[in-house]
Design an enzyme around this catalytic site. Structure first.
Site, PDB file in Angstrom:
ATOM      1  N   GLU A   1      -0.058   0.359  11.304  1.00 32.46           N
ATOM      2  CA  GLU A   1      -0.025   1.647  10.623  1.00 32.46           C
ATOM      3  C   GLU A   1      -1.334   2.429  10.522  1.00 32.46           C
ATOM      4  OE1 GLU A   1       2.640   3.265   8.320  1.00 32.46           O
ATOM      5  OE2 GLU A   1       1.272   4.623   7.666  1.00 32.46           O
TER       6      GLU A   1
ATOM      7  N   CYS B   1       1.428   4.713   1.680  1.00 33.12           N
ATOM      8  CA  CYS B   1       1.911   4.019   2.755  1.00 33.12           C
ATOM      9  C   CYS B   1       3.583   4.340   2.880  1.00 33.12           C
ATOM     10  CB  CYS B   1       1.879   2.702   2.869  1.00 33.12           C
ATOM     11  SG  CYS B   1       2.205   1.744   4.427  1.00 33.12           S
TER      12      CYS B   1
ATOM     13  N   CYS C   1       4.837  -0.177   3.579  1.00 33.49           N
ATOM     14  CA  CYS C   1       4.802  -0.955   2.184  1.00 33.49           C
ATOM     15  C   CYS C   1       5.177   0.194   1.194  1.00 33.49           C
ATOM     16  CB  CYS C   1       3.772  -1.770   1.877  1.00 33.49           C
ATOM     17  SG  CYS C   1       2.166  -0.803   1.627  1.00 33.49           S
TER      18      CYS C   1
ATOM     19  N   HIS D   1       2.878   0.218  -3.810  1.00 32.18           N
ATOM     20  CA  HIS D   1       1.817   1.008  -4.547  1.00 32.18           C
ATOM     21  C   HIS D   1       2.577   1.723  -5.727  1.00 32.18           C
ATOM     22  CE1 HIS D   1      -1.645   0.423  -2.058  1.00 32.18           C
ATOM     23  NE2 HIS D   1      -0.818   0.586  -0.884  1.00 32.18           N
TER      24      HIS D   1
ATOM     25  N   ARG E   1       1.273  -7.605   2.583  1.00 32.76           N
ATOM     26  CA  ARG E   1       0.232  -7.777   3.368  1.00 32.76           C
ATOM     27  C   ARG E   1      -1.015  -8.430   2.470  1.00 32.76           C
ATOM     28  NH1 ARG E   1       2.855  -3.848   5.277  1.00 32.76           N
ATOM     29  NH2 ARG E   1       3.107  -3.753   7.500  1.00 32.76           N
TER      30      ARG E   1
ATOM     31  N   SER F   1      -5.311  -4.518   3.048  1.00 32.23           N
ATOM     32  CA  SER F   1      -5.860  -4.306   4.231  1.00 32.23           C
ATOM     33  C   SER F   1      -7.174  -4.140   4.142  1.00 32.23           C
ATOM     34  CB  SER F   1      -4.999  -3.186   5.023  1.00 32.23           C
ATOM     35  OG  SER F   1      -3.828  -3.688   5.467  1.00 32.23           O
TER      36      SER F   1
ATOM     37  N   CYS G   1      -2.613  -2.301   7.747  1.00 32.05           N
ATOM     38  CA  CYS G   1      -2.266  -1.126   7.381  1.00 32.05           C
ATOM     39  C   CYS G   1      -3.380  -0.209   7.034  1.00 32.05           C
ATOM     40  CB  CYS G   1      -1.156  -1.395   6.424  1.00 32.05           C
ATOM     41  SG  CYS G   1      -0.666   0.627   5.900  1.00 32.05           S
TER      42      CYS G   1
ATOM     43  N   CYS H   1      -3.020   2.360   4.019  1.00 35.67           N
ATOM     44  CA  CYS H   1      -3.124   1.552   2.773  1.00 35.67           C
ATOM     45  C   CYS H   1      -4.610   1.318   2.486  1.00 35.67           C
ATOM     46  CB  CYS H   1      -2.305   0.342   2.691  1.00 35.67           C
ATOM     47  SG  CYS H   1      -0.756   0.500   2.234  1.00 35.67           S
TER      48      CYS H   1
HETATM   49 NI1  NFC Z   1       0.697   0.241   4.204  1.00 37.32          NI
HETATM   50 FE1  NFC Z   1       0.304  -2.128   2.354  1.00 37.32          FE
HETATM   51  C1  NFC Z   1      -0.487  -2.210   0.768  1.00 37.32           C
HETATM   52  C2  NFC Z   1      -1.313  -2.691   2.739  1.00 37.32           C
HETATM   53  O1  NFC Z   1      -1.075  -2.307  -0.370  1.00 37.32           O
HETATM   54  N1  NFC Z   1      -2.249  -3.207   3.355  1.00 37.32           N
HETATM   55  O2  NFC Z   1       1.613  -4.520   2.021  1.00 37.32           O
HETATM   56  C3  NFC Z   1       0.986  -3.572   1.986  1.00 37.32           C
HETATM   57  O3  NFC Z   1       0.983  -1.446   3.905  1.00 37.32           O
HETATM   58  O4  NFC Z   1       1.785  -2.016   4.474  1.00 37.32           O
END
Ligand code: NFC
Length: 531
Positions: free
Chosen positions: A14, A61, A64, A68, A458, A481, A525, A528
């Site tokens: 992503e 995102c 995920c 958030h 992640r 990330s 990602c 994110c």
């Molecule tokens: Ni977009 Fe995320 C969030 C990240 O905080 N890095 O799991 C998480 O994404 O996929």
């Protein structure tokens, strides 16, 4: 002589990531990770109502999609000083569990598998032999020879049309691919099956969250899906959960083990040094003690010593990032002042900040969580990890690698999926007792500070808020990330993915599939990460 290779953009992730490496004598000797987009959510949030923060941050995102939202709600729960009712805690855990299952299935099959699986080679497979191997790997996950033949026919159609569609632009035929044609065929068949399964798994979010992506059922103080706490909705959730658990047990974990058996050299490639997990899934109002996946920090790969986590030791560095100034700030007092110059790997080269814990880069994510849990003697984790190590015939040290990271993701998927059953049953027990409470009232203070720590697919995710005059005065996100893919810090220490890439073999600089293996094993990602 050293040669520079740039992979830009890295696909099957992503967001927009650029990786530059230096290769000498067939191995990576230096690496730079650059996030190539800016979002500005922290700036957009200023001056807004704290109760709206979760709706905005959830848009960081679409992968995920929930995490958030939950980090933000926990952060504002903390600021207003509310403890959520038991049912809200359980629903939040179940939605987070569903997020993990969905995310990890999609990652392995659709974002990472093609780094190891040569789909074109699957055309050469013998479907009868493939079915026999699939039966040895997992009888319950096996399809018959006619199913494998049908998959082969679908693949042949792609190849004959000259348009490989979702399999386009792979490095097919690269010598780093080691699977026999039959195992490639099994994996390709499961790639397609996982496309269907992930859509089913995502529906768990719709049951208690109204939709996916971007759920609707969180509120500061609890959850708003009170009307869904009824037998029909709970059975629907249970059905989807069981279907996903069966897929994880019979297809996902066996596939990871079968593929890993052919790539054991990758148990010595792609490791990092320090690991951080905030932990997840509170089993009571007591945190971090009650977290099902524990909180902890590991330094220098020492599994015998798992430290506690002190959020005051977190800072974000901007020396090599496109932000003003050079201060390393704790997120409770963080700043976001973008200032683009140009990409220069010797100076500034990323839109990500560089998070550090006690000044050190820390890998976060499935491997960090599994190592922290394993180091702390967490029984469910010990059992699955020891089983996997025994199956592959490798020591615990093998976990510090690209292969270990990919295995850890499958390991924790099974552990979390199994734990979810208990949370569903607790919810049922509460309702049977007549406890249907899902929300605790609160007063919005004029001034307050809050922090929400989550562990998400992640890795470790934190949100920090400062409230003044009942409005958001400052808001900071420190994202998985960003921990993993961020650039060098003020002390010029490499970020985790930069460190992991050092030593990676590169057989053909024009087709660097080996670089993709390690980068994808972090499941980056960038959307994110830059938020
Ligand atoms: Ni977009 Fe995320 C969030 C990240 O905080 N890095 O799991 C998480 O994404 O996929």
């Amino acid at each position: 002589m050293a040669q520079r290779i740039v992979v830009d953009p890295i696909t099957r992730i992503e967001g927009h990531l650029r990786i530059e490496v230096e290769v000498a004598n067939g191995k990576v000797t230096n690496a730079w990770s650059s996030a190539m987009l800016f979002r500005g959510l922290e700036i957009i949030l200023k001056g807004r109502d704290p109760r709206d923060a979760w709706l905005l941050t959830q848009r960081a995102c679409g992968v995920c999609t929930y995490v958030h939202g939950l980090a933000s709600i926990r952060c504002v729960d903390d600021a207003v000083g509310v403890t959520v009712p038991d049912n809200a805690r359980l629903i939040r855990n179940l939605l987070m569990g569903a997020q993990f299952l969905h995310d990890h299935i999609v990652h392995f099959y659709h974002l990472h598998a093609l780094d190891w699986v040569d789909v074109v080679s699957a055309l050469k497979a013998d479907p009868v032999k493939a079915s026999k191997i699939a039966n040895d790997v997992s009888p319950a996950g096996n399809s018959g020879p006619s199913d494998f033949k049908a998959v082969q026919a679908r693949l042949q159609k792609f190849v004959d049309s000259g348009q490989l569609g979702l399999f386009a632009n792979g490095y097919w035929g690269h010598p780093a691919y080691k699977l026999p044609p039959e195992v490639n065929l099994i994996a390709a068949a499961h790639y397609l099956e996982a496309l269907r399964q992930q859509a089913r798994t995502a529906r768990m979010h719709a049951v208690f969250g109204a939709k996916n992506p971007h759920l609707q059922s969180l509120v500061v103080g609890g959850v708003s899906c009170a009307a869904d706490l009824n037998p029909d909705r709970i059975s629907e959730f249970l059905y989807l959960w069981k279907e996903t658990l069966d897929f994880v047990n019979n297809v996902y974990l066996p596939d990871v083990l079968a593929v890993a058996g052919f790539y054991k050299d990758w148990a010595g490639i792609g490791g990092t040094t320090n690991f951080l997990a905030y932990g997840e899934f509170p089993q009571s109002a007591k945190e971090p003690e009650s977290l099902f996946l524990p909180r902890g920090a590991i330094f220098k790969r020492n599994l015998k010593k798992v430290d506690g986590v002190d959020p005051a030791k977190i800072s974000e560095h901007v020396k090599h990032s496109w932000f003003e100034g050079d201060k390393d700030l704790n997120p409770a007092k963080g700043e976001t002042k973008p200032k683009f110059s140009k990409l220069d790997t010797a100076k500034e080269y990323s839109w990500m900040k560089a998070p550090r814990y006690n000044g050190e880069p820390m890998e976060v994510g499935p491997l960090a969580r599994v190592l922290v849990a394993y180091g702390k003697g967490h029984e469910p984790t010990k059992k699955v990890v020891d089983g996997v190590l025994k199956h592959l015939g490798v020591p615990a040290d093998a976990l510090f690698s690209t292969l270990g990271r990919t295995a850890a993701r499958a390991i924790e998927t099974q552990i979390i999926a199994q734990a979810m059953e208990g949370w569903i049953m607790q919810l049922v027990e509460n309702i049977k007792k007549g406890d249907a409470k899902t929300f605790e009232p609160y007063e919005m203070p004029d001034q307050a500070e809050g922090m929400g720590l989550n562990d998400v697919p992640r890795g470790a995710l934190g949100h920090w808020i400062q409230i003044k005059d009942k409005k958001i005065a400052n808001y900071q996100l420190v994202v998985p990330s960003t921990w993993n893919l961020g650039p060098r810090c003020a002390a010029n220490k490499l970020g985790p993915v930069e460190e992991a890439l050092i030593g990676t073999p590169v057989a053909d600089p024009k087709r660097p599939v080996e670089i993709l293996r390690t980068v994808h094993s972090f499941d980056p990602c960038i959307a994110c990460g830059v938020h």
